[in-house]
Design an enzyme around this catalytic site. Structure first.
Site, PDB file in Angstrom:
ATOM      1  N   GLY A 157       0.818  -1.218   0.000  1.00 18.55           N
ATOM      2  CA  GLY A 157       0.000   0.000   0.000  1.00 18.55           C
ATOM      3  C   GLY A 157       0.845   1.257   0.000  1.00 18.55           C
ATOM      4  O   GLY A 157       1.013   1.891   1.049  1.00 18.55           O
ATOM      5  N   TYR A 158       1.366   1.593  -1.154  1.00 15.09           N
ATOM      6  CA  TYR A 158       2.154   2.825  -1.284  1.00 15.09           C
ATOM      7  C   TYR A 158       1.341   3.892  -2.034  1.00 15.09           C
ATOM      8  O   TYR A 158       1.053   4.950  -1.527  1.00 15.09           O
ATOM      9  CB  TYR A 158       3.443   2.581  -2.072  1.00 15.09           C
ATOM     10  CG  TYR A 158       4.551   1.830  -1.371  1.00 15.09           C
ATOM     11  CD1 TYR A 158       4.394   1.300  -0.103  1.00 15.09           C
ATOM     12  CD2 TYR A 158       5.779   1.654  -1.999  1.00 15.09           C
ATOM     13  CE1 TYR A 158       5.420   0.616   0.517  1.00 15.09           C
ATOM     14  CE2 TYR A 158       6.817   0.977  -1.384  1.00 15.09           C
ATOM     15  CZ  TYR A 158       6.636   0.456  -0.125  1.00 15.09           C
ATOM     16  OH  TYR A 158       7.661  -0.217   0.474  1.00 15.09           O
ATOM     17  N   SER A 159       0.993   3.580  -3.309  1.00 12.68           N
ATOM     18  CA  SER A 159       0.418   4.600  -4.197  1.00 12.68           C
ATOM     19  C   SER A 159      -0.937   5.096  -3.702  1.00 12.68           C
ATOM     20  O   SER A 159      -1.722   4.340  -3.135  1.00 12.68           O
ATOM     21  CB  SER A 159       0.231   4.026  -5.599  1.00 12.68           C
ATOM     22  OG  SER A 159       1.422   3.474  -6.064  1.00 12.68           O
ATOM     23  N   GLU A 197      15.037  -5.363  -6.712  1.00 15.11           N
ATOM     24  CA  GLU A 197      14.013  -5.074  -7.707  1.00 15.11           C
ATOM     25  C   GLU A 197      14.596  -4.325  -8.901  1.00 15.11           C
ATOM     26  O   GLU A 197      14.162  -4.487 -10.026  1.00 15.11           O
ATOM     27  CB  GLU A 197      12.939  -4.220  -7.021  1.00 15.11           C
ATOM     28  CG  GLU A 197      11.657  -4.093  -7.791  1.00 15.11           C
ATOM     29  CD  GLU A 197      10.675  -3.173  -7.060  1.00 15.11           C
ATOM     30  OE1 GLU A 197      10.307  -3.517  -5.927  1.00 15.11           O
ATOM     31  OE2 GLU A 197      10.321  -2.136  -7.633  1.00 15.11           O
ATOM     32  N   SER A 205       8.259   4.795 -13.457  1.00  8.76           N
ATOM     33  CA  SER A 205       7.904   4.850 -14.889  1.00  8.76           C
ATOM     34  C   SER A 205       9.133   5.171 -15.743  1.00  8.76           C
ATOM     35  O   SER A 205      10.159   5.628 -15.235  1.00  8.76           O
ATOM     36  CB  SER A 205       6.837   5.926 -15.108  1.00  8.76           C
ATOM     37  OG  SER A 205       7.423   7.205 -14.934  1.00  8.76           O
TER      38      SER A 205
END
Ligand SMILES: Cc1cc2nc3c(=O)[nH]c(=O)nc-3n(C[C@H](O)[C@H](O)[C@H](O)COP(=O)(O)OP(=O)(O)OC[C@H]3O[C@@H](n4cnc5c(N)ncnc54)[C@H](O)[C@@H]3O)c2cc1C
Length: 388
Positions: free
Chosen positions: A130-132, A247, A371
């Site tokens: 739950g970041y964005s 990552e 992005s």
């Protein structure tokens, strides 16, 4: 009794030998009906496969043995993931395995490790990230979900968005604002939240391929004990940054484009496109792009294997891998002709392929995990040293 991978010293063998052992394990155990799915499966479908990996000690390659892992080096962890992908294994609930588990091992308290890690291995706890938030994606530090201390608990209010598979998660690790009076990064904390409580509402969002995978999560006076704070109060930004290491290279792996290129070739041969010089020209271009992407990945993987570290230049890897994948899948749609507009598996001259799903699926690759535009900003500022 099943031989348990945890009891072996995998780092005593070569990467090549480990690759064969991993390939063998996945070839034997991945359920046939779950291989190469064109969607992300639900937890109920893959739970047995998850528990099979857990039982054999193959669930968490990079975790230390003390906590139920295989204790693999970074280089062997990479081999593990490559072989897992190659086998066509379905994606499981992996936020606990890849993110919060390693984070608690590195930054959690002993009490948190004991409370949470065994339940990840047993599948009792499944995690989402739950970041964005609606106005905090690339600019994550602008997040507004707020946590206020009340006795020995946090009371949390706000909402998260694009939370992958939140509907199948029992827990969420989240970034929340705990101080509004300081610079935005300085007032954020990292907390663990039980999703099964009043005040948590999960609403799925249908994606471009028509699947429900992403969610909105609303938090309305949701409570979590202060003991579920990871790291220090207001230091959540540093905790979240610690998760980015592995990552950064994995998101730049050429695995998706390599697979897409194989499918493209099968498709193009089946429908005679390989006799068209204009198509062959485009096919050659994307093939060279995939090979470039693979050698860039190899360059960074080699640095990792030899214990080295890399800097901001690794951003180019994600841009190149993900944008190459998009180019390959665009050509797949073109090669399929009229059938390229149909969803689901289509029969192109005897070759049965899902043309549209890989094309739609990889649109997301250049958005999550930073992005393409944000990665380009990082390169411009930190590698090329261009003015902001
Ligand atoms: C498939 C998928 C799964 C996801 N899963 C999760 C999850 O489990 N948990 C979670 O917390 N989030 C998740 N996300 C959210 C993801 O992290 C965000 O989508 C991402 O951070 C981008 O934020 P945004 O969508 O708000 O877009 P924005 O940040 O609003 O960006 C919109 C556009 O503007 C561009 N842009 C933004 N800032 C700049 C800048 N400074 N310079 C140049 N261009 C800029 C972006 O590149 C993009 O093209 C997921 C997203 C996807 C697509």
């Amino acid at each position: 009794m099943a031989e348990n991978a945890q009891q072996k010293d995998w780092n005593a063998i070569t990467d090549g030998e480990f690759r064969r052992a991993a390939a063998d394990f996945f070839a034997t155990h991945v359920p046939q009906h779950l291989r190469h799915l064109s969607r992300r499966p639900r937890w109920a479908e893959v739970k047995d496969w998850y528990l099979t990996m857990s039982r054999h000690g193959w669930l968490v390659p990079a975790w230390p043995k003390e906590w139920g892992g295989m204790g693999l080096s970074q280089s062997k962890s990479l081999v593990y993931l490559e072989e897992l992908e190659r086998s066509g294994a379905p994606r499981v609930m992996d936020q606990g395995l890849m993110n919060i588990g390693p984070l608690l091992i590195a930054r959690g308290t002993d009490e948190q490790r004991k409370r949470f890690l065994p339940k990840i291995l047993s599948g009792e706890h499944t995690w989402c990230q739950g970041y964005s938030e609606p106005n905090a994606g690339s600019d994550l530090a602008s997040l507004r979900t707020e946590a206020v201390i009340d006795g020995d608990e946090f009371v949390i209010n706000g909402s998260k968005i694009w939370t992958s598979v939140a509907f199948d998660a029992s827990h969420m690790f989240a970034l929340v604002r705990t101080d509004k009076t300081v610079k935005k990064q300085a007032g954020i904390s990292f907390v663990l939240i039980d999703m099964n409580q009043p005040g948590v509402t999960v609403r799925p969002i249908r994606n471009i391929a028509g699947h429900e995978e992403l969610c909105e999560v609303f938090l309305d006076n949701v409570r979590t004990p202060l003991a579920n704070l990871v790291g220090e109060l207001n230091k959540g930004w540093d905790v979240a940054k610690a998760l980015l290491g592995f990552e950064r290279i994995w998101s730049g792996s050429p695995r998706q484009s390599t697979l897409a290129l194989l499918r493209l070739e099968q498709l193009a041969r089946a429908n005679g496109k390989m006799d068209d010089p204009a198509f062959v020209d485009k096919y050659t271009q994307v093939t060279m792009d995939v090979l470039d992407s693979a050698s860039a990945y190899e360059h960074f993987a080699q640095i990792m294997r030899t214990g080295g570290s890399f800097g901001f230049e690794v951003s180019m890897l994600k841009i190149w891998a993900t944008e190459t994948c998009q180019r390959v899948t665009e050509l797949m749609v073109e090669a399929a002709g009229d059938l390229g507009t149909l969803s689901g598996e289509v029969d192109v001259q005897g070759e049965v392929v899902d043309v549209l799903y890989p094309f739609l699926d990889c649109r997301a690759f250049t958005i999550y995990g930073g992005s393409s535009q944000v990665q380009r900003n990082i390169l411009a500022k930190n590698v090329l040293e261009l003015p902001s």
